[in-house]
Design a protein around this motif. Structure first.
Motif, PDB file in Angstrom:
ATOM      1  N   PRO A   1      14.831  -8.021  -3.458  1.00 27.27           N
ATOM      2  CA  PRO A   1      13.559  -8.192  -4.513  1.00 27.27           C
ATOM      3  C   PRO A   1      12.645  -8.933  -4.033  1.00 27.27           C
ATOM      4  N   ALA A   2      11.540  -8.921  -4.598  1.00 31.26           N
ATOM      5  CA  ALA A   2      10.125  -9.914  -4.240  1.00 31.26           C
ATOM      6  C   ALA A   2      10.748 -11.230  -4.797  1.00 31.26           C
ATOM      7  N   VAL A   3      10.342 -12.061  -3.739  1.00 33.73           N
ATOM      8  CA  VAL A   3      10.602 -13.528  -4.455  1.00 33.73           C
ATOM      9  C   VAL A   3       9.328 -14.298  -4.852  1.00 33.73           C
ATOM     10  N   ARG A   4       8.112 -13.622  -4.577  1.00 28.70           N
ATOM     11  CA  ARG A   4       6.990 -14.140  -5.075  1.00 28.70           C
ATOM     12  C   ARG A   4       5.967 -12.918  -5.322  1.00 28.70           C
ATOM     13  N   HIS A   5       5.387 -12.704  -6.470  1.00 26.79           N
ATOM     14  CA  HIS A   5       4.503 -11.630  -6.602  1.00 26.79           C
ATOM     15  C   HIS A   5       3.469 -12.054  -7.536  1.00 26.79           C
ATOM     16  N   GLU A   6       2.101 -11.569  -7.097  1.00 28.82           N
ATOM     17  CA  GLU A   6       1.005 -11.940  -7.602  1.00 28.82           C
ATOM     18  C   GLU A   6      -0.086 -10.723  -7.781  1.00 28.82           C
TER      19      GLU A   6
ATOM     20  N   TYR B   1      -8.398  -4.421  -8.316  1.00 30.84           N
ATOM     21  CA  TYR B   1      -7.172  -5.141  -8.327  1.00 30.84           C
ATOM     22  C   TYR B   1      -7.087  -5.781  -7.100  1.00 30.84           C
ATOM     23  N   ALA B   2      -5.893  -6.635  -7.160  1.00 30.44           N
ATOM     24  CA  ALA B   2      -5.399  -7.602  -5.888  1.00 30.44           C
ATOM     25  C   ALA B   2      -4.123  -7.660  -6.052  1.00 30.44           C
ATOM     26  N   LEU B   3      -3.259  -7.679  -5.012  1.00 27.84           N
ATOM     27  CA  LEU B   3      -1.818  -7.902  -5.123  1.00 27.84           C
ATOM     28  C   LEU B   3      -1.401  -8.496  -3.958  1.00 27.84           C
ATOM     29  N   ARG B   4      -0.167  -9.160  -4.122  1.00 27.92           N
ATOM     30  CA  ARG B   4       0.314  -9.741  -2.925  1.00 27.92           C
ATOM     31  C   ARG B   4       1.946  -9.970  -3.386  1.00 27.92           C
ATOM     32  N   TYR B   5       2.857  -9.691  -2.537  1.00 30.11           N
ATOM     33  CA  TYR B   5       4.183  -9.946  -2.654  1.00 30.11           C
ATOM     34  C   TYR B   5       4.962 -10.219  -1.355  1.00 30.11           C
ATOM     35  N   ILE B   6       6.055 -10.871  -1.679  1.00 30.96           N
ATOM     36  CA  ILE B   6       6.925 -11.560  -0.560  1.00 30.96           C
ATOM     37  C   ILE B   6       8.068 -11.381  -0.891  1.00 30.96           C
ATOM     38  N   THR B   7       8.799 -10.581  -0.076  1.00 34.21           N
ATOM     39  CA  THR B   7      10.405 -10.361  -0.149  1.00 34.21           C
ATOM     40  C   THR B   7      11.103 -11.444   0.204  1.00 34.21           C
ATOM     41  N   ALA B   8      12.434 -11.416   0.001  1.00 39.36           N
ATOM     42  CA  ALA B   8      13.542 -12.275   0.457  1.00 39.36           C
ATOM     43  C   ALA B   8      13.675 -12.249   1.750  1.00 39.36           C
ATOM     44  N   GLU B   9      13.358 -11.352   2.528  1.00 35.35           N
ATOM     45  CA  GLU B   9      13.432 -11.025   4.003  1.00 35.35           C
ATOM     46  C   GLU B   9      12.235 -11.326   4.794  1.00 35.35           C
ATOM     47  N   ASN B  10      11.294 -11.805   3.969  1.00 34.82           N
ATOM     48  CA  ASN B  10      10.093 -12.211   4.400  1.00 34.82           C
ATOM     49  C   ASN B  10       8.930 -10.895   4.898  1.00 34.82           C
TER      50      ASN B  10
ATOM     51  N   VAL C   1       5.722  -9.228   4.005  1.00 36.16           N
ATOM     52  CA  VAL C   1       4.488  -9.795   3.129  1.00 36.16           C
ATOM     53  C   VAL C   1       3.431  -8.599   2.905  1.00 36.16           C
ATOM     54  N   VAL C   2       3.193  -8.303   1.568  1.00 36.86           N
ATOM     55  CA  VAL C   2       2.331  -7.072   1.552  1.00 36.86           C
ATOM     56  C   VAL C   2       1.111  -7.632   0.449  1.00 36.86           C
ATOM     57  N   SER C   3      -0.101  -7.305   1.053  1.00 39.40           N
ATOM     58  CA  SER C   3      -1.260  -7.644   0.170  1.00 39.40           C
ATOM     59  C   SER C   3      -2.037  -6.278   0.283  1.00 39.40           C
ATOM     60  N   GLU C   4      -2.923  -6.317  -0.890  1.00 34.39           N
ATOM     61  CA  GLU C   4      -3.811  -5.013  -0.988  1.00 34.39           C
ATOM     62  C   GLU C   4      -4.749  -5.461  -2.069  1.00 34.39           C
ATOM     63  N   ARG C   5      -5.924  -4.758  -1.857  1.00 35.18           N
ATOM     64  CA  ARG C   5      -7.156  -5.004  -2.804  1.00 35.18           C
ATOM     65  C   ARG C   5      -7.747  -3.760  -2.826  1.00 35.18           C
ATOM     66  N   GLY C   6      -8.247  -3.534  -4.050  1.00 33.16           N
ATOM     67  CA  GLY C   6      -8.984  -2.390  -4.426  1.00 33.16           C
ATOM     68  C   GLY C   6     -10.315  -2.614  -4.991  1.00 33.16           C
TER      69      GLY C   6
ATOM     70  N   GLY D   1      -5.818  -3.348   2.900  1.00 36.62           N
ATOM     71  CA  GLY D   1      -4.740  -4.143   2.735  1.00 36.62           C
ATOM     72  C   GLY D   1      -3.754  -4.215   3.910  1.00 36.62           C
ATOM     73  N   GLN D   2      -2.629  -4.997   3.955  1.00 31.24           N
ATOM     74  CA  GLN D   2      -2.075  -4.766   5.119  1.00 31.24           C
ATOM     75  C   GLN D   2      -0.278  -5.319   4.767  1.00 31.24           C
ATOM     76  N   TYR D   3       0.407  -5.078   5.778  1.00 31.87           N
ATOM     77  CA  TYR D   3       1.721  -5.541   5.402  1.00 31.87           C
ATOM     78  C   TYR D   3       2.392  -5.856   6.816  1.00 31.87           C
ATOM     79  N   GLN D   4       3.276  -6.948   6.708  1.00 28.40           N
ATOM     80  CA  GLN D   4       3.968  -7.268   7.940  1.00 28.40           C
ATOM     81  C   GLN D   4       5.433  -7.499   7.526  1.00 28.40           C
ATOM     82  N   PHE D   5       6.440  -7.312   8.611  1.00 27.42           N
ATOM     83  CA  PHE D   5       7.637  -7.333   8.351  1.00 27.42           C
ATOM     84  C   PHE D   5       8.404  -7.717   9.705  1.00 27.42           C
ATOM     85  N   VAL D   6       9.596  -8.268   9.742  1.00 33.18           N
ATOM     86  CA  VAL D   6      10.211  -8.697  11.038  1.00 33.18           C
ATOM     87  C   VAL D   6      11.196  -7.252  11.236  1.00 33.18           C
ATOM     88  N   GLY D   7      11.037  -6.948  12.279  1.00 33.15           N
ATOM     89  CA  GLY D   7      11.923  -5.511  12.745  1.00 33.15           C
ATOM     90  C   GLY D   7      13.200  -6.189  12.962  1.00 33.15           C
ATOM     91  N   ASP D   8      13.987  -5.091  13.145  1.00 35.32           N
ATOM     92  CA  ASP D   8      15.666  -5.251  13.727  1.00 35.32           C
ATOM     93  C   ASP D   8      15.647  -5.900  15.096  1.00 35.32           C
TER      94      ASP D   8
END
Length: 111
Positions: free
Chosen positions: A26-31, A40-49, A51-56, A72-79
């Motif tokens: 789940p998302a640990v932080r959601h705005e 709109y603008a949104l941003r959320y961060i999941t428990a595994e770090n 990060v997604v942010s987007e603006r319309g 927008g952009q998203y970032q994640f830590v790969g395997d």
């Protein structure tokens, strides 16, 4: 109209992804903020770090109306332990994606 077509294609591709590789933390932080015009603008961060942010936002179009432009952009830590960052933008010129990890930067044709 272009935005709707591109957005629909993106949603269809996301829904077709195999569920065995989908991470379901789940998302640990959601705005999220919306206004009465559909911007709109949104941003959320999941428990595994992840990060997604987007603006319309509405921007004037050439025909005198308005079009919703997204970026927008998203970032994640790969395997493999590396951080992958993908930036995207949808505007009157089409949909554009940029990321150092992407094999080839090919512009999508406008509809």
């Amino acid at each position: 109209m272009k935005f709707f077509v591109i957005f629909s294609c993106m949603v269809a591709v996301a829904l077709c992804a195999p569920t065995s590789s989908v991470r379901e933390l789940p998302a640990v932080r959601h705005e999220e903020v919306h206004d009465e015009y559909g911007q709109y603008a949104l941003r959320y961060i999941t428990a595994e770090n992840t990060v997604v942010s987007e603006r319309g936002r509405l921007v004037p179009s050439k025909d005198g109306g308005y079009v919703l432009e997204i970026d927008g952009q998203y970032q994640f830590v790969g395997d493999d332990g590396h951080v992958y960052v993908t930036k995207y933008k949808g505007d009157a010129d089409g949909f554009h994606v940029d990321g150092a990890h992407l094999p080839q930067q090919v512009p999508m044709p406008t509809v």
